[in-house]
Design a protein around this motif. Sequence first.
Motif, PDB file in Angstrom:
ATOM      1  N   THR A 114       2.071   4.472   7.686  1.00 22.59           N
ATOM      2  CA  THR A 114       1.576   5.847   7.452  1.00 22.59           C
ATOM      3  C   THR A 114       2.202   6.362   6.228  1.00 22.59           C
ATOM      4  O   THR A 114       1.940   7.765   5.837  1.00 22.59           O
ATOM      5  N   SER A 115       2.960   5.728   5.465  1.00 20.15           N
ATOM      6  CA  SER A 115       3.699   6.153   4.186  1.00 20.15           C
ATOM      7  C   SER A 115       3.588   4.824   3.229  1.00 20.15           C
ATOM      8  O   SER A 115       3.445   4.012   3.445  1.00 20.15           O
ATOM      9  N   GLN A 116       3.946   5.367   1.844  1.00 21.15           N
ATOM     10  CA  GLN A 116       4.184   4.457   0.961  1.00 21.15           C
ATOM     11  C   GLN A 116       5.341   3.538   1.122  1.00 21.15           C
ATOM     12  O   GLN A 116       6.308   3.985   1.653  1.00 21.15           O
ATOM     13  N   PHE A 117       5.211   2.037   0.686  1.00 17.92           N
ATOM     14  CA  PHE A 117       6.347   1.147   0.826  1.00 17.92           C
ATOM     15  C   PHE A 117       6.247   0.224  -0.304  1.00 17.92           C
ATOM     16  O   PHE A 117       5.022  -0.127  -1.091  1.00 17.92           O
ATOM     17  N   HIS A 118       7.133  -0.550  -0.677  1.00 19.64           N
ATOM     18  CA  HIS A 118       7.268  -1.690  -1.681  1.00 19.64           C
ATOM     19  C   HIS A 118       7.063  -2.976  -1.168  1.00 19.64           C
ATOM     20  O   HIS A 118       7.264  -3.092  -0.118  1.00 19.64           O
ATOM     21  N   PHE A 119       6.455  -3.659  -2.226  1.00 18.82           N
ATOM     22  CA  PHE A 119       6.244  -5.087  -1.799  1.00 18.82           C
ATOM     23  C   PHE A 119       6.534  -6.098  -3.010  1.00 18.82           C
ATOM     24  O   PHE A 119       6.432  -5.528  -4.100  1.00 18.82           O
ATOM     25  N   LEU A 120       6.482  -7.299  -2.611  1.00 19.03           N
ATOM     26  CA  LEU A 120       6.611  -8.326  -3.566  1.00 19.03           C
ATOM     27  C   LEU A 120       5.788  -9.865  -3.026  1.00 19.03           C
ATOM     28  O   LEU A 120       5.896  -9.972  -1.946  1.00 19.03           O
ATOM     29  N   LEU A 121       4.788 -10.075  -3.996  1.00 19.11           N
ATOM     30  CA  LEU A 121       3.699 -11.155  -3.533  1.00 19.11           C
ATOM     31  C   LEU A 121       4.073 -12.116  -4.496  1.00 19.11           C
ATOM     32  O   LEU A 121       3.868 -11.958  -5.754  1.00 19.11           O
ATOM     33  N   THR A 122       4.047 -13.364  -3.935  1.00 22.58           N
ATOM     34  CA  THR A 122       4.122 -14.514  -4.875  1.00 22.58           C
ATOM     35  C   THR A 122       3.254 -15.697  -4.174  1.00 22.58           C
ATOM     36  O   THR A 122       3.268 -15.996  -3.275  1.00 22.58           O
ATOM     37  N   CYS A 123       2.554 -16.626  -5.097  1.00 18.52           N
ATOM     38  CA  CYS A 123       2.059 -17.732  -4.554  1.00 18.52           C
ATOM     39  C   CYS A 123       1.654 -18.706  -5.461  1.00 18.52           C
ATOM     40  O   CYS A 123       1.747 -18.293  -6.788  1.00 18.52           O
ATOM     41  N   LYS A 124       1.236 -19.928  -5.119  1.00 17.10           N
ATOM     42  CA  LYS A 124       0.746 -20.984  -6.163  1.00 17.10           C
ATOM     43  C   LYS A 124      -0.656 -20.829  -5.937  1.00 17.10           C
ATOM     44  O   LYS A 124      -1.333 -20.571  -4.808  1.00 17.10           O
ATOM     45  N   LYS A 139       4.167  -0.921  -5.341  1.00 17.91           N
ATOM     46  CA  LYS A 139       4.232  -0.126  -3.963  1.00 17.91           C
ATOM     47  C   LYS A 139       2.654   0.104  -3.731  1.00 17.91           C
ATOM     48  O   LYS A 139       1.750   0.310  -4.445  1.00 17.91           O
ATOM     49  N   THR A 140       2.490   0.351  -2.366  1.00 15.41           N
ATOM     50  CA  THR A 140       1.291   0.610  -1.646  1.00 15.41           C
ATOM     51  C   THR A 140       1.595   1.188  -0.494  1.00 15.41           C
ATOM     52  O   THR A 140       2.433   1.366  -0.083  1.00 15.41           O
ATOM     53  N   GLY A 141       0.508   1.806   0.180  1.00 15.14           N
ATOM     54  CA  GLY A 141       0.357   2.696   1.280  1.00 15.14           C
ATOM     55  C   GLY A 141       0.008   4.112   1.039  1.00 15.14           C
ATOM     56  O   GLY A 141      -0.104   4.586  -0.119  1.00 15.14           O
ATOM     57  N   PRO A 142      -0.173   5.126   1.830  1.00 15.93           N
ATOM     58  CA  PRO A 142      -0.415   4.615   3.366  1.00 15.93           C
ATOM     59  C   PRO A 142      -1.443   3.981   3.660  1.00 15.93           C
ATOM     60  O   PRO A 142      -2.561   3.746   2.819  1.00 15.93           O
ATOM     61  N   ILE A 143      -1.508   2.895   4.584  1.00 16.73           N
ATOM     62  CA  ILE A 143      -2.548   2.070   4.883  1.00 16.73           C
ATOM     63  C   ILE A 143      -3.802   2.778   5.269  1.00 16.73           C
ATOM     64  O   ILE A 143      -3.776   3.603   6.471  1.00 16.73           O
ATOM     65  N   ARG A 144      -5.000   2.577   4.901  1.00 17.06           N
ATOM     66  CA  ARG A 144      -6.156   3.260   5.095  1.00 17.06           C
ATOM     67  C   ARG A 144      -6.584   2.694   6.465  1.00 17.06           C
ATOM     68  O   ARG A 144      -6.393   1.321   6.684  1.00 17.06           O
ATOM     69  N   ALA A 145      -7.147   3.311   7.272  1.00 14.61           N
ATOM     70  CA  ALA A 145      -7.353   3.092   8.699  1.00 14.61           C
ATOM     71  C   ALA A 145      -8.416   2.301   8.729  1.00 14.61           C
ATOM     72  O   ALA A 145      -8.094   1.081   9.529  1.00 14.61           O
ATOM     73  N   SER A 146      -9.569   2.267   8.460  1.00 14.68           N
ATOM     74  CA  SER A 146     -10.719   1.497   8.705  1.00 14.68           C
ATOM     75  C   SER A 146     -11.101   0.627   7.654  1.00 14.68           C
ATOM     76  O   SER A 146     -11.942  -0.254   7.629  1.00 14.68           O
ATOM     77  N   LYS A 147     -10.542   0.677   6.241  1.00 15.23           N
ATOM     78  CA  LYS A 147     -10.495  -0.173   5.292  1.00 15.23           C
ATOM     79  C   LYS A 147      -9.376  -0.506   4.505  1.00 15.23           C
ATOM     80  O   LYS A 147      -8.988   0.164   3.593  1.00 15.23           O
ATOM     81  N   VAL A 148      -8.636  -1.574   4.974  1.00 16.76           N
ATOM     82  CA  VAL A 148      -7.255  -1.672   4.314  1.00 16.76           C
ATOM     83  C   VAL A 148      -7.345  -2.118   2.584  1.00 16.76           C
ATOM     84  O   VAL A 148      -6.537  -1.704   2.000  1.00 16.76           O
ATOM     85  N   ALA A 149      -8.537  -2.489   2.250  1.00 14.78           N
ATOM     86  CA  ALA A 149      -8.732  -2.864   0.980  1.00 14.78           C
ATOM     87  C   ALA A 149      -8.760  -1.570   0.244  1.00 14.78           C
ATOM     88  O   ALA A 149      -8.667  -1.558  -1.096  1.00 14.78           O
ATOM     89  N   ALA A 150      -8.944  -0.362   0.741  1.00 14.10           N
ATOM     90  CA  ALA A 150      -9.047   0.992   0.015  1.00 14.10           C
ATOM     91  C   ALA A 150      -7.745   1.542  -0.199  1.00 14.10           C
ATOM     92  O   ALA A 150      -7.587   2.629  -0.276  1.00 14.10           O
ATOM     93  N   THR A 151      -6.563   0.935   0.461  1.00 18.31           N
ATOM     94  CA  THR A 151      -5.314   1.240   0.385  1.00 18.31           C
ATOM     95  C   THR A 151      -4.566   1.424  -0.906  1.00 18.31           C
ATOM     96  O   THR A 151      -4.851   0.789  -1.765  1.00 18.31           O
TER      97      THR A 151
END
Length: 479
Positions: free
Chosen positions: A185-195, A207-219
């Motif tokens: 329900t609020s903004q948070f920090h993240f780090l993503l890595t991958c090959k 940073k991202t958030g708050p998470i959208r309820a029915s559409k996470v891609a719109a966060t």
Amino acid sequence: MKKRWLMITAGAVVAVLLAVVALPFLIDVNRFRPKLEAEASEALGRTVKVGNLRLSILGGKVIAENIAIADDPAFSQFDFLQAKSVEIGVELKPLIFSRQLNITEIVIEQPQISILKASDGSYNFSSLGGASQPDKAVQLPKGSRLEVARLRIDHGKLTVAVVGSPRGAQVYDDFNVAVTDFSATSQFHFLLTCKLPGGGDAKLSGKTGPIRASKVAATPLDASATVHNLDLSGYGLIDPASGISGQMSLDGNLSSDGNTAIVSGAVTGTSMTFAPRGRPSTEAITIQTRAELNLATQLVNITQSDIAIGNAKFKMTGTIENKPEGRVANLKLTGKSVPLDAIQAVLPSAAVRLPLGSHLQGGTLSVDFAITGPLASPTAAGHVLVMDTKLVGYNLGEQLGSSAAFAGKAISQPDTSIHRMSCDSKATRAGSTSTNIESDISDVAYSTGEGTVSPDGALHYVLQSYPTKATLQAAWLVD
């Protein structure tokens, strides 16, 4: 007396150790499993299954086995996420004395995550949250809190596929995510890595958030992005039959307000080819770009794309539209009075072959092209103009042999001077055509005509030449 105190101390230590060993057996953490499954299922809008729970007092962790999160049934009947084990850090005091489970950290080891994309541009993770109002953040059940100080995914495997597409899935190995102060329900920090598939690696942090309820891609999202050595052929961005290949790197930013995502930054291409018979360029290509993605329609609007090859500058703008048959381009590429010396190293990458042992010296190139059609196999059509250059090391008059005498004398200079050369060109996977050809080659001839180049490089040109310093005309067939 001293011996007595030593015995008492030793007994106390033994008692503590026995308590630590016994507590996991005295506290049945599996009693929390139904609540954990229910709250997680409610929060995610998906069925969440948790296997056996074990308590590690020394580590302050509850270890959950065989975690599974169901997929959106509109996409598949398989699991969206599977993991053999998950470590859940807990506050021990509330757990021991109040039987209350307060989560401080979640570490998911080596999960397998499946991302699916539908033809309308939606993803199977878009419905995570399960609420019915897309513009509101996740609403949790009363008395519940989905807040975790740290959340990690370590060494996972992410599989991405398009529903109904004949193209195989893309697999991202060593997929890692680190989140701090996570809250739905609020903004948070993240780090993503991958090959990346086919080679290279990527990093996204912010940073991202708050998470959208029915559409996470719109966060909402605000992050920096870096990509190293993405292999265009291995990644599957472009059909290999187009001849476009190479490695690309990105250093930029990615932001989203939930409606529009914006990507901006510097892109560098190395060992690039742009035609089926092209050879990898020895010169790097840099692009300063800005593109907007409409999250609802998946329309990409390229508002800036400044392409640089040394001191040669080109511009490209336009759109890429998402249609049922695939992504469709409507782009414009322009370059005005570009120094030919600067782009000479990349000419072989576009299958432009100069006579053996020759090179261009001086002069400019101007292009005005429209790039349209399916992104996998686009059509490029437009006008090309070359001005005041010299083909060093190649004597066109000498190659024409006795015909050079039409000009009144044989051409003896070792180079060929080109005052002007232009044509309307169209290139597809089926080859290229040139019409309205005009060339003014000093001391040789003024020529007009048209011609074609097949995919295997075979030439068929019909030119009519007007030799200089003479009135005799000659027609040439180059085949």
